[in-house]
Each structure stands twice: as C-alpha cells, then as structure tokens.
Design an enzyme around this catalytic site. Structure first.
Site, PDB file in Angstrom:
ATOM      1  N   LYS A  69       0.795  -1.236   0.000  1.00  0.00           N
ATOM      2  CA  LYS A  69       0.000   0.000   0.000  1.00  0.00           C
ATOM      3  C   LYS A  69       0.827   1.286   0.000  1.00  0.00           C
ATOM      4  O   LYS A  69       0.396   2.292  -0.543  1.00  0.00           O
ATOM      5  CB  LYS A  69      -0.954   0.007   1.202  1.00  0.00           C
ATOM      6  CG  LYS A  69      -2.113  -0.960   1.027  1.00  0.00           C
ATOM      7  CD  LYS A  69      -3.133  -0.779   2.119  1.00  0.00           C
ATOM      8  CE  LYS A  69      -4.268  -1.755   1.948  1.00  0.00           C
ATOM      9  NZ  LYS A  69      -5.366  -1.490   2.879  1.00  0.00           N
ATOM     10  N   ASP A 106     -10.105   3.057   2.477  1.00  0.00           N
ATOM     11  CA  ASP A 106     -10.247   2.314   3.740  1.00  0.00           C
ATOM     12  C   ASP A 106     -10.966   3.136   4.827  1.00  0.00           C
ATOM     13  O   ASP A 106     -11.875   2.640   5.493  1.00  0.00           O
ATOM     14  CB  ASP A 106      -8.873   1.878   4.269  1.00  0.00           C
ATOM     15  CG  ASP A 106      -8.273   0.756   3.440  1.00  0.00           C
ATOM     16  OD1 ASP A 106      -9.034  -0.019   2.837  1.00  0.00           O
ATOM     17  OD2 ASP A 106      -7.030   0.652   3.412  1.00  0.00           O
TER      18      ASP A 106
END
Ligand code: ATR
Length: 284
Positions: A69, A106
C-alpha cells in the site's frame, strides 16, 4: 482490445485468500457492469513492473493490499487528499490520458460502516484507536472529520502512537500514548486497528477502557467472532463487531471510483458473512 471486458485486479502478497474478487463480482452483477476482476500475487521487488504491465495492457484499475500500500503511492501521478493523508494507496484507477489516480478508500469504508450501517454517532464522542501502523493511520483523518471530542491513539510501542497523532494534530483533537498511559477512563468507541487479531493475540489495553456503553469495532474479520470481539463482549461492553462492513464499504468506494456507480452493500455483506468459511483478514 475491442470486445474485451474491462480488467481489474487485487494486488497483494500473499493474496489467495482475498475476498475482493467475490465482492466485486457481486457488485458488477448487481449494477449490470461487465468487467473481470482477478487476483495478482506479486512479490514486492516486482510490484512496479507487474502493475505497470497490467495497466499497459489496458487494465482499468487495481486494489492494493498488503504489503504494497505504501509502495503504490509512487505509481500514481496524482493522489487524492485522503490517500495523501493515509500515506497509502489501496485503489489505483487508470485515467483517459493513461496516468494513474491513487486513492485510499479504507477510512471512508470504516466511517460508512460505523455511521451508515451501524448508525453510530461519533460527534463529540471519546474514541480510542488501538494500533499505530498503516491501518490506524488510514482511518484517523476520516474519523476526525466526524468531529469526535478526541481520539486517543494507543499503541504497544508508545512512541509510534505519539508520532502518528502528531501527523494529524492540525486536523482535530488527537493524542498518542502507550497502553499503560490510558488511565481509568472508559471510551464511547474503541477501534482495534492492530494486527493482533490475525495471530489470535489481544492488545494489552487495560480493561477499564471498556465501559458498559462502549461500542467496539475490530477492523479484522474472520469466521465467527475475532479474539478482540470476544474479549470486548466478555468485558461487558455494549456491542462489539468484526470489520466485515468496512471490507465491503471500502470495496464499494473503489467500485464507485472506477465505474461511477456505488453498489448496494447490504446484500453483499449478507452474502459474505453467510458463507460457510469466510477468510480471516483485516482491512487497512
Ligand atoms: P499495519 O497497521 O498495516 O498492520 P504494522 O506497522 O504492521 O502495520 O502495524 C501493526 C500494528 O499492530 C502496530 O500498531 C503493532 O504494535 P507495535 O507498533 O507496538 O508493533 C500492533 N500489534 C501487532 N501485534 C500486537 C499485539 N500482539 N499486541 C498489541 N499490538 C500489536
């Protein structure tokens, strides 16, 4: 290539247990979109090359999961503000000019689950965020946007929590500390953003943090209750839930970025949790 459906993938290492292909195939069916979504297991040293090839071959978008990420930020020619604040990218989208937009869905996924699905009010509430890794970092700004009274970031390694809180100090009331510094105060909302649940461990947070009115959220999910959810229930808190909703909501945000339509999440959440052997994992 003409006649070929739009290509998407989730890139991770390992990635075999990812539920993203299942979730996105349900979103596609529900919204009548024609697309393909596959797993890409890519080792860190080949990440840039393989993702580059995917997009050069006409790929439209990827989700990025552990351990890539942070690395994925470098591939984006533009980052959304929330990706920049999260310091991580979980969604890359190809644009018309061939460049990539990097986003992070997220935090929005957590907030949507908490406020939309669960109906929780975060405004003016005391929030305890446990953990100070990438998963915790990704949700601090979206939580601060809900105007809690304050967010206490508590971590096994206190210095990491203090440093992380300092990054977001300009956005609202947030402070960092170690578990032992928590004192006797109980919180309205406790969010477990550690990776402890994934190894069957519990963060050593004092039981006094859990009151009878505390709502607990584990960003991890798995078959049945996670260790943290079980523990919070044993401590007598109001309710404790695993992070299935965050998983589905962050996926819906990615789908919207790519396809311009936000799918309904409730039927997908029901399908996921109704599966006989859901994978264990954590979003963020
Ligand atoms: P990510 O958030 O992406 O998993 P990470 O940097 O691996 O990134 O962070 C893992 C987090 O879980 C950290 O906050 C870690 O605490 P430390 O910073 O002290 O290492 C926390 N963690 C993992 N196992 C834990 C355990 N058994 N008890 C408490 N915290 C734990």
């Amino acid at each position: 290539m003409e006649g070929r459906v739009d290509q998407y993938a989730v890139v991770g290492h390992p990635v075999a247990h990812s539920l993203s292909p299942f979730i996105h195939s349900l979103f596609a069916r529900q919204t009548g979109q024609s697309l393909s979504y596959r797993l890409m297991d890519v080792a860190p040293e080949r990440f840039v090359e393989r993702v580059g090839e995917f997009f050069a071959g006409g790929g439209r978008g990827v989700n990025i999961t552990l351990p890539h990420k942070t690395r994925a930020m470098a591939l984006a020619s533009e980052l959304t503000e929330r990706a920049r604040l999260a310091g991580a990218v979980n969604t890359l989208a190809a644009r018309r000019d061939g460049t990539l937009l990097g986003d992070n869905t997220d935090g929005a996924g957590l907030v949507q689950d908490l406020t939309g699905n669960i109906g929780m009010t975060v405004k003016k509430r005391n929030v305890l965020l446990i953990g100070a890794g990438g998963a915790a970092r990704g949700v601090i700004a979206p939580l601060l946007a809900l105007a809690p009274r304050r967010i206490v970031v508590a971590n096994r390694t206190a210095e990491r929590a203090v440093a992380l809180a300092a990054v977001f100090a300009g956005l609202g009331a947030v402070e960092g500390c170690g578990f032992a510094d928590l004192g006797g105060e109980s919180f309205d909302l406790i969010i477990n953003a550690t990776s402890a649940s994934l190894t069957g461990e519990l963060p050593a947070v004092p039981a006094t943090a859990f009151g009878r009115d505390t709502f607990c959220y584990d960003m991890a999910y798995g078959r049945g209750d996670t260790p943290f959810v079980r523990w919070a229930c044993e401590l007598g808190c109001r309710e404790a839930v695993p992070g299935w909703g965050m998983l589905v909501e962050q996926a819906a945000e990615s789908f919207r970025l790519w396809r311009g339509v936000r799918p309904l999440t409730a039927p997908v959440l029901a399908a996921l949790t109704g599966r006989s052997a859901p994978a264990t994992g954590r979003t963020g």
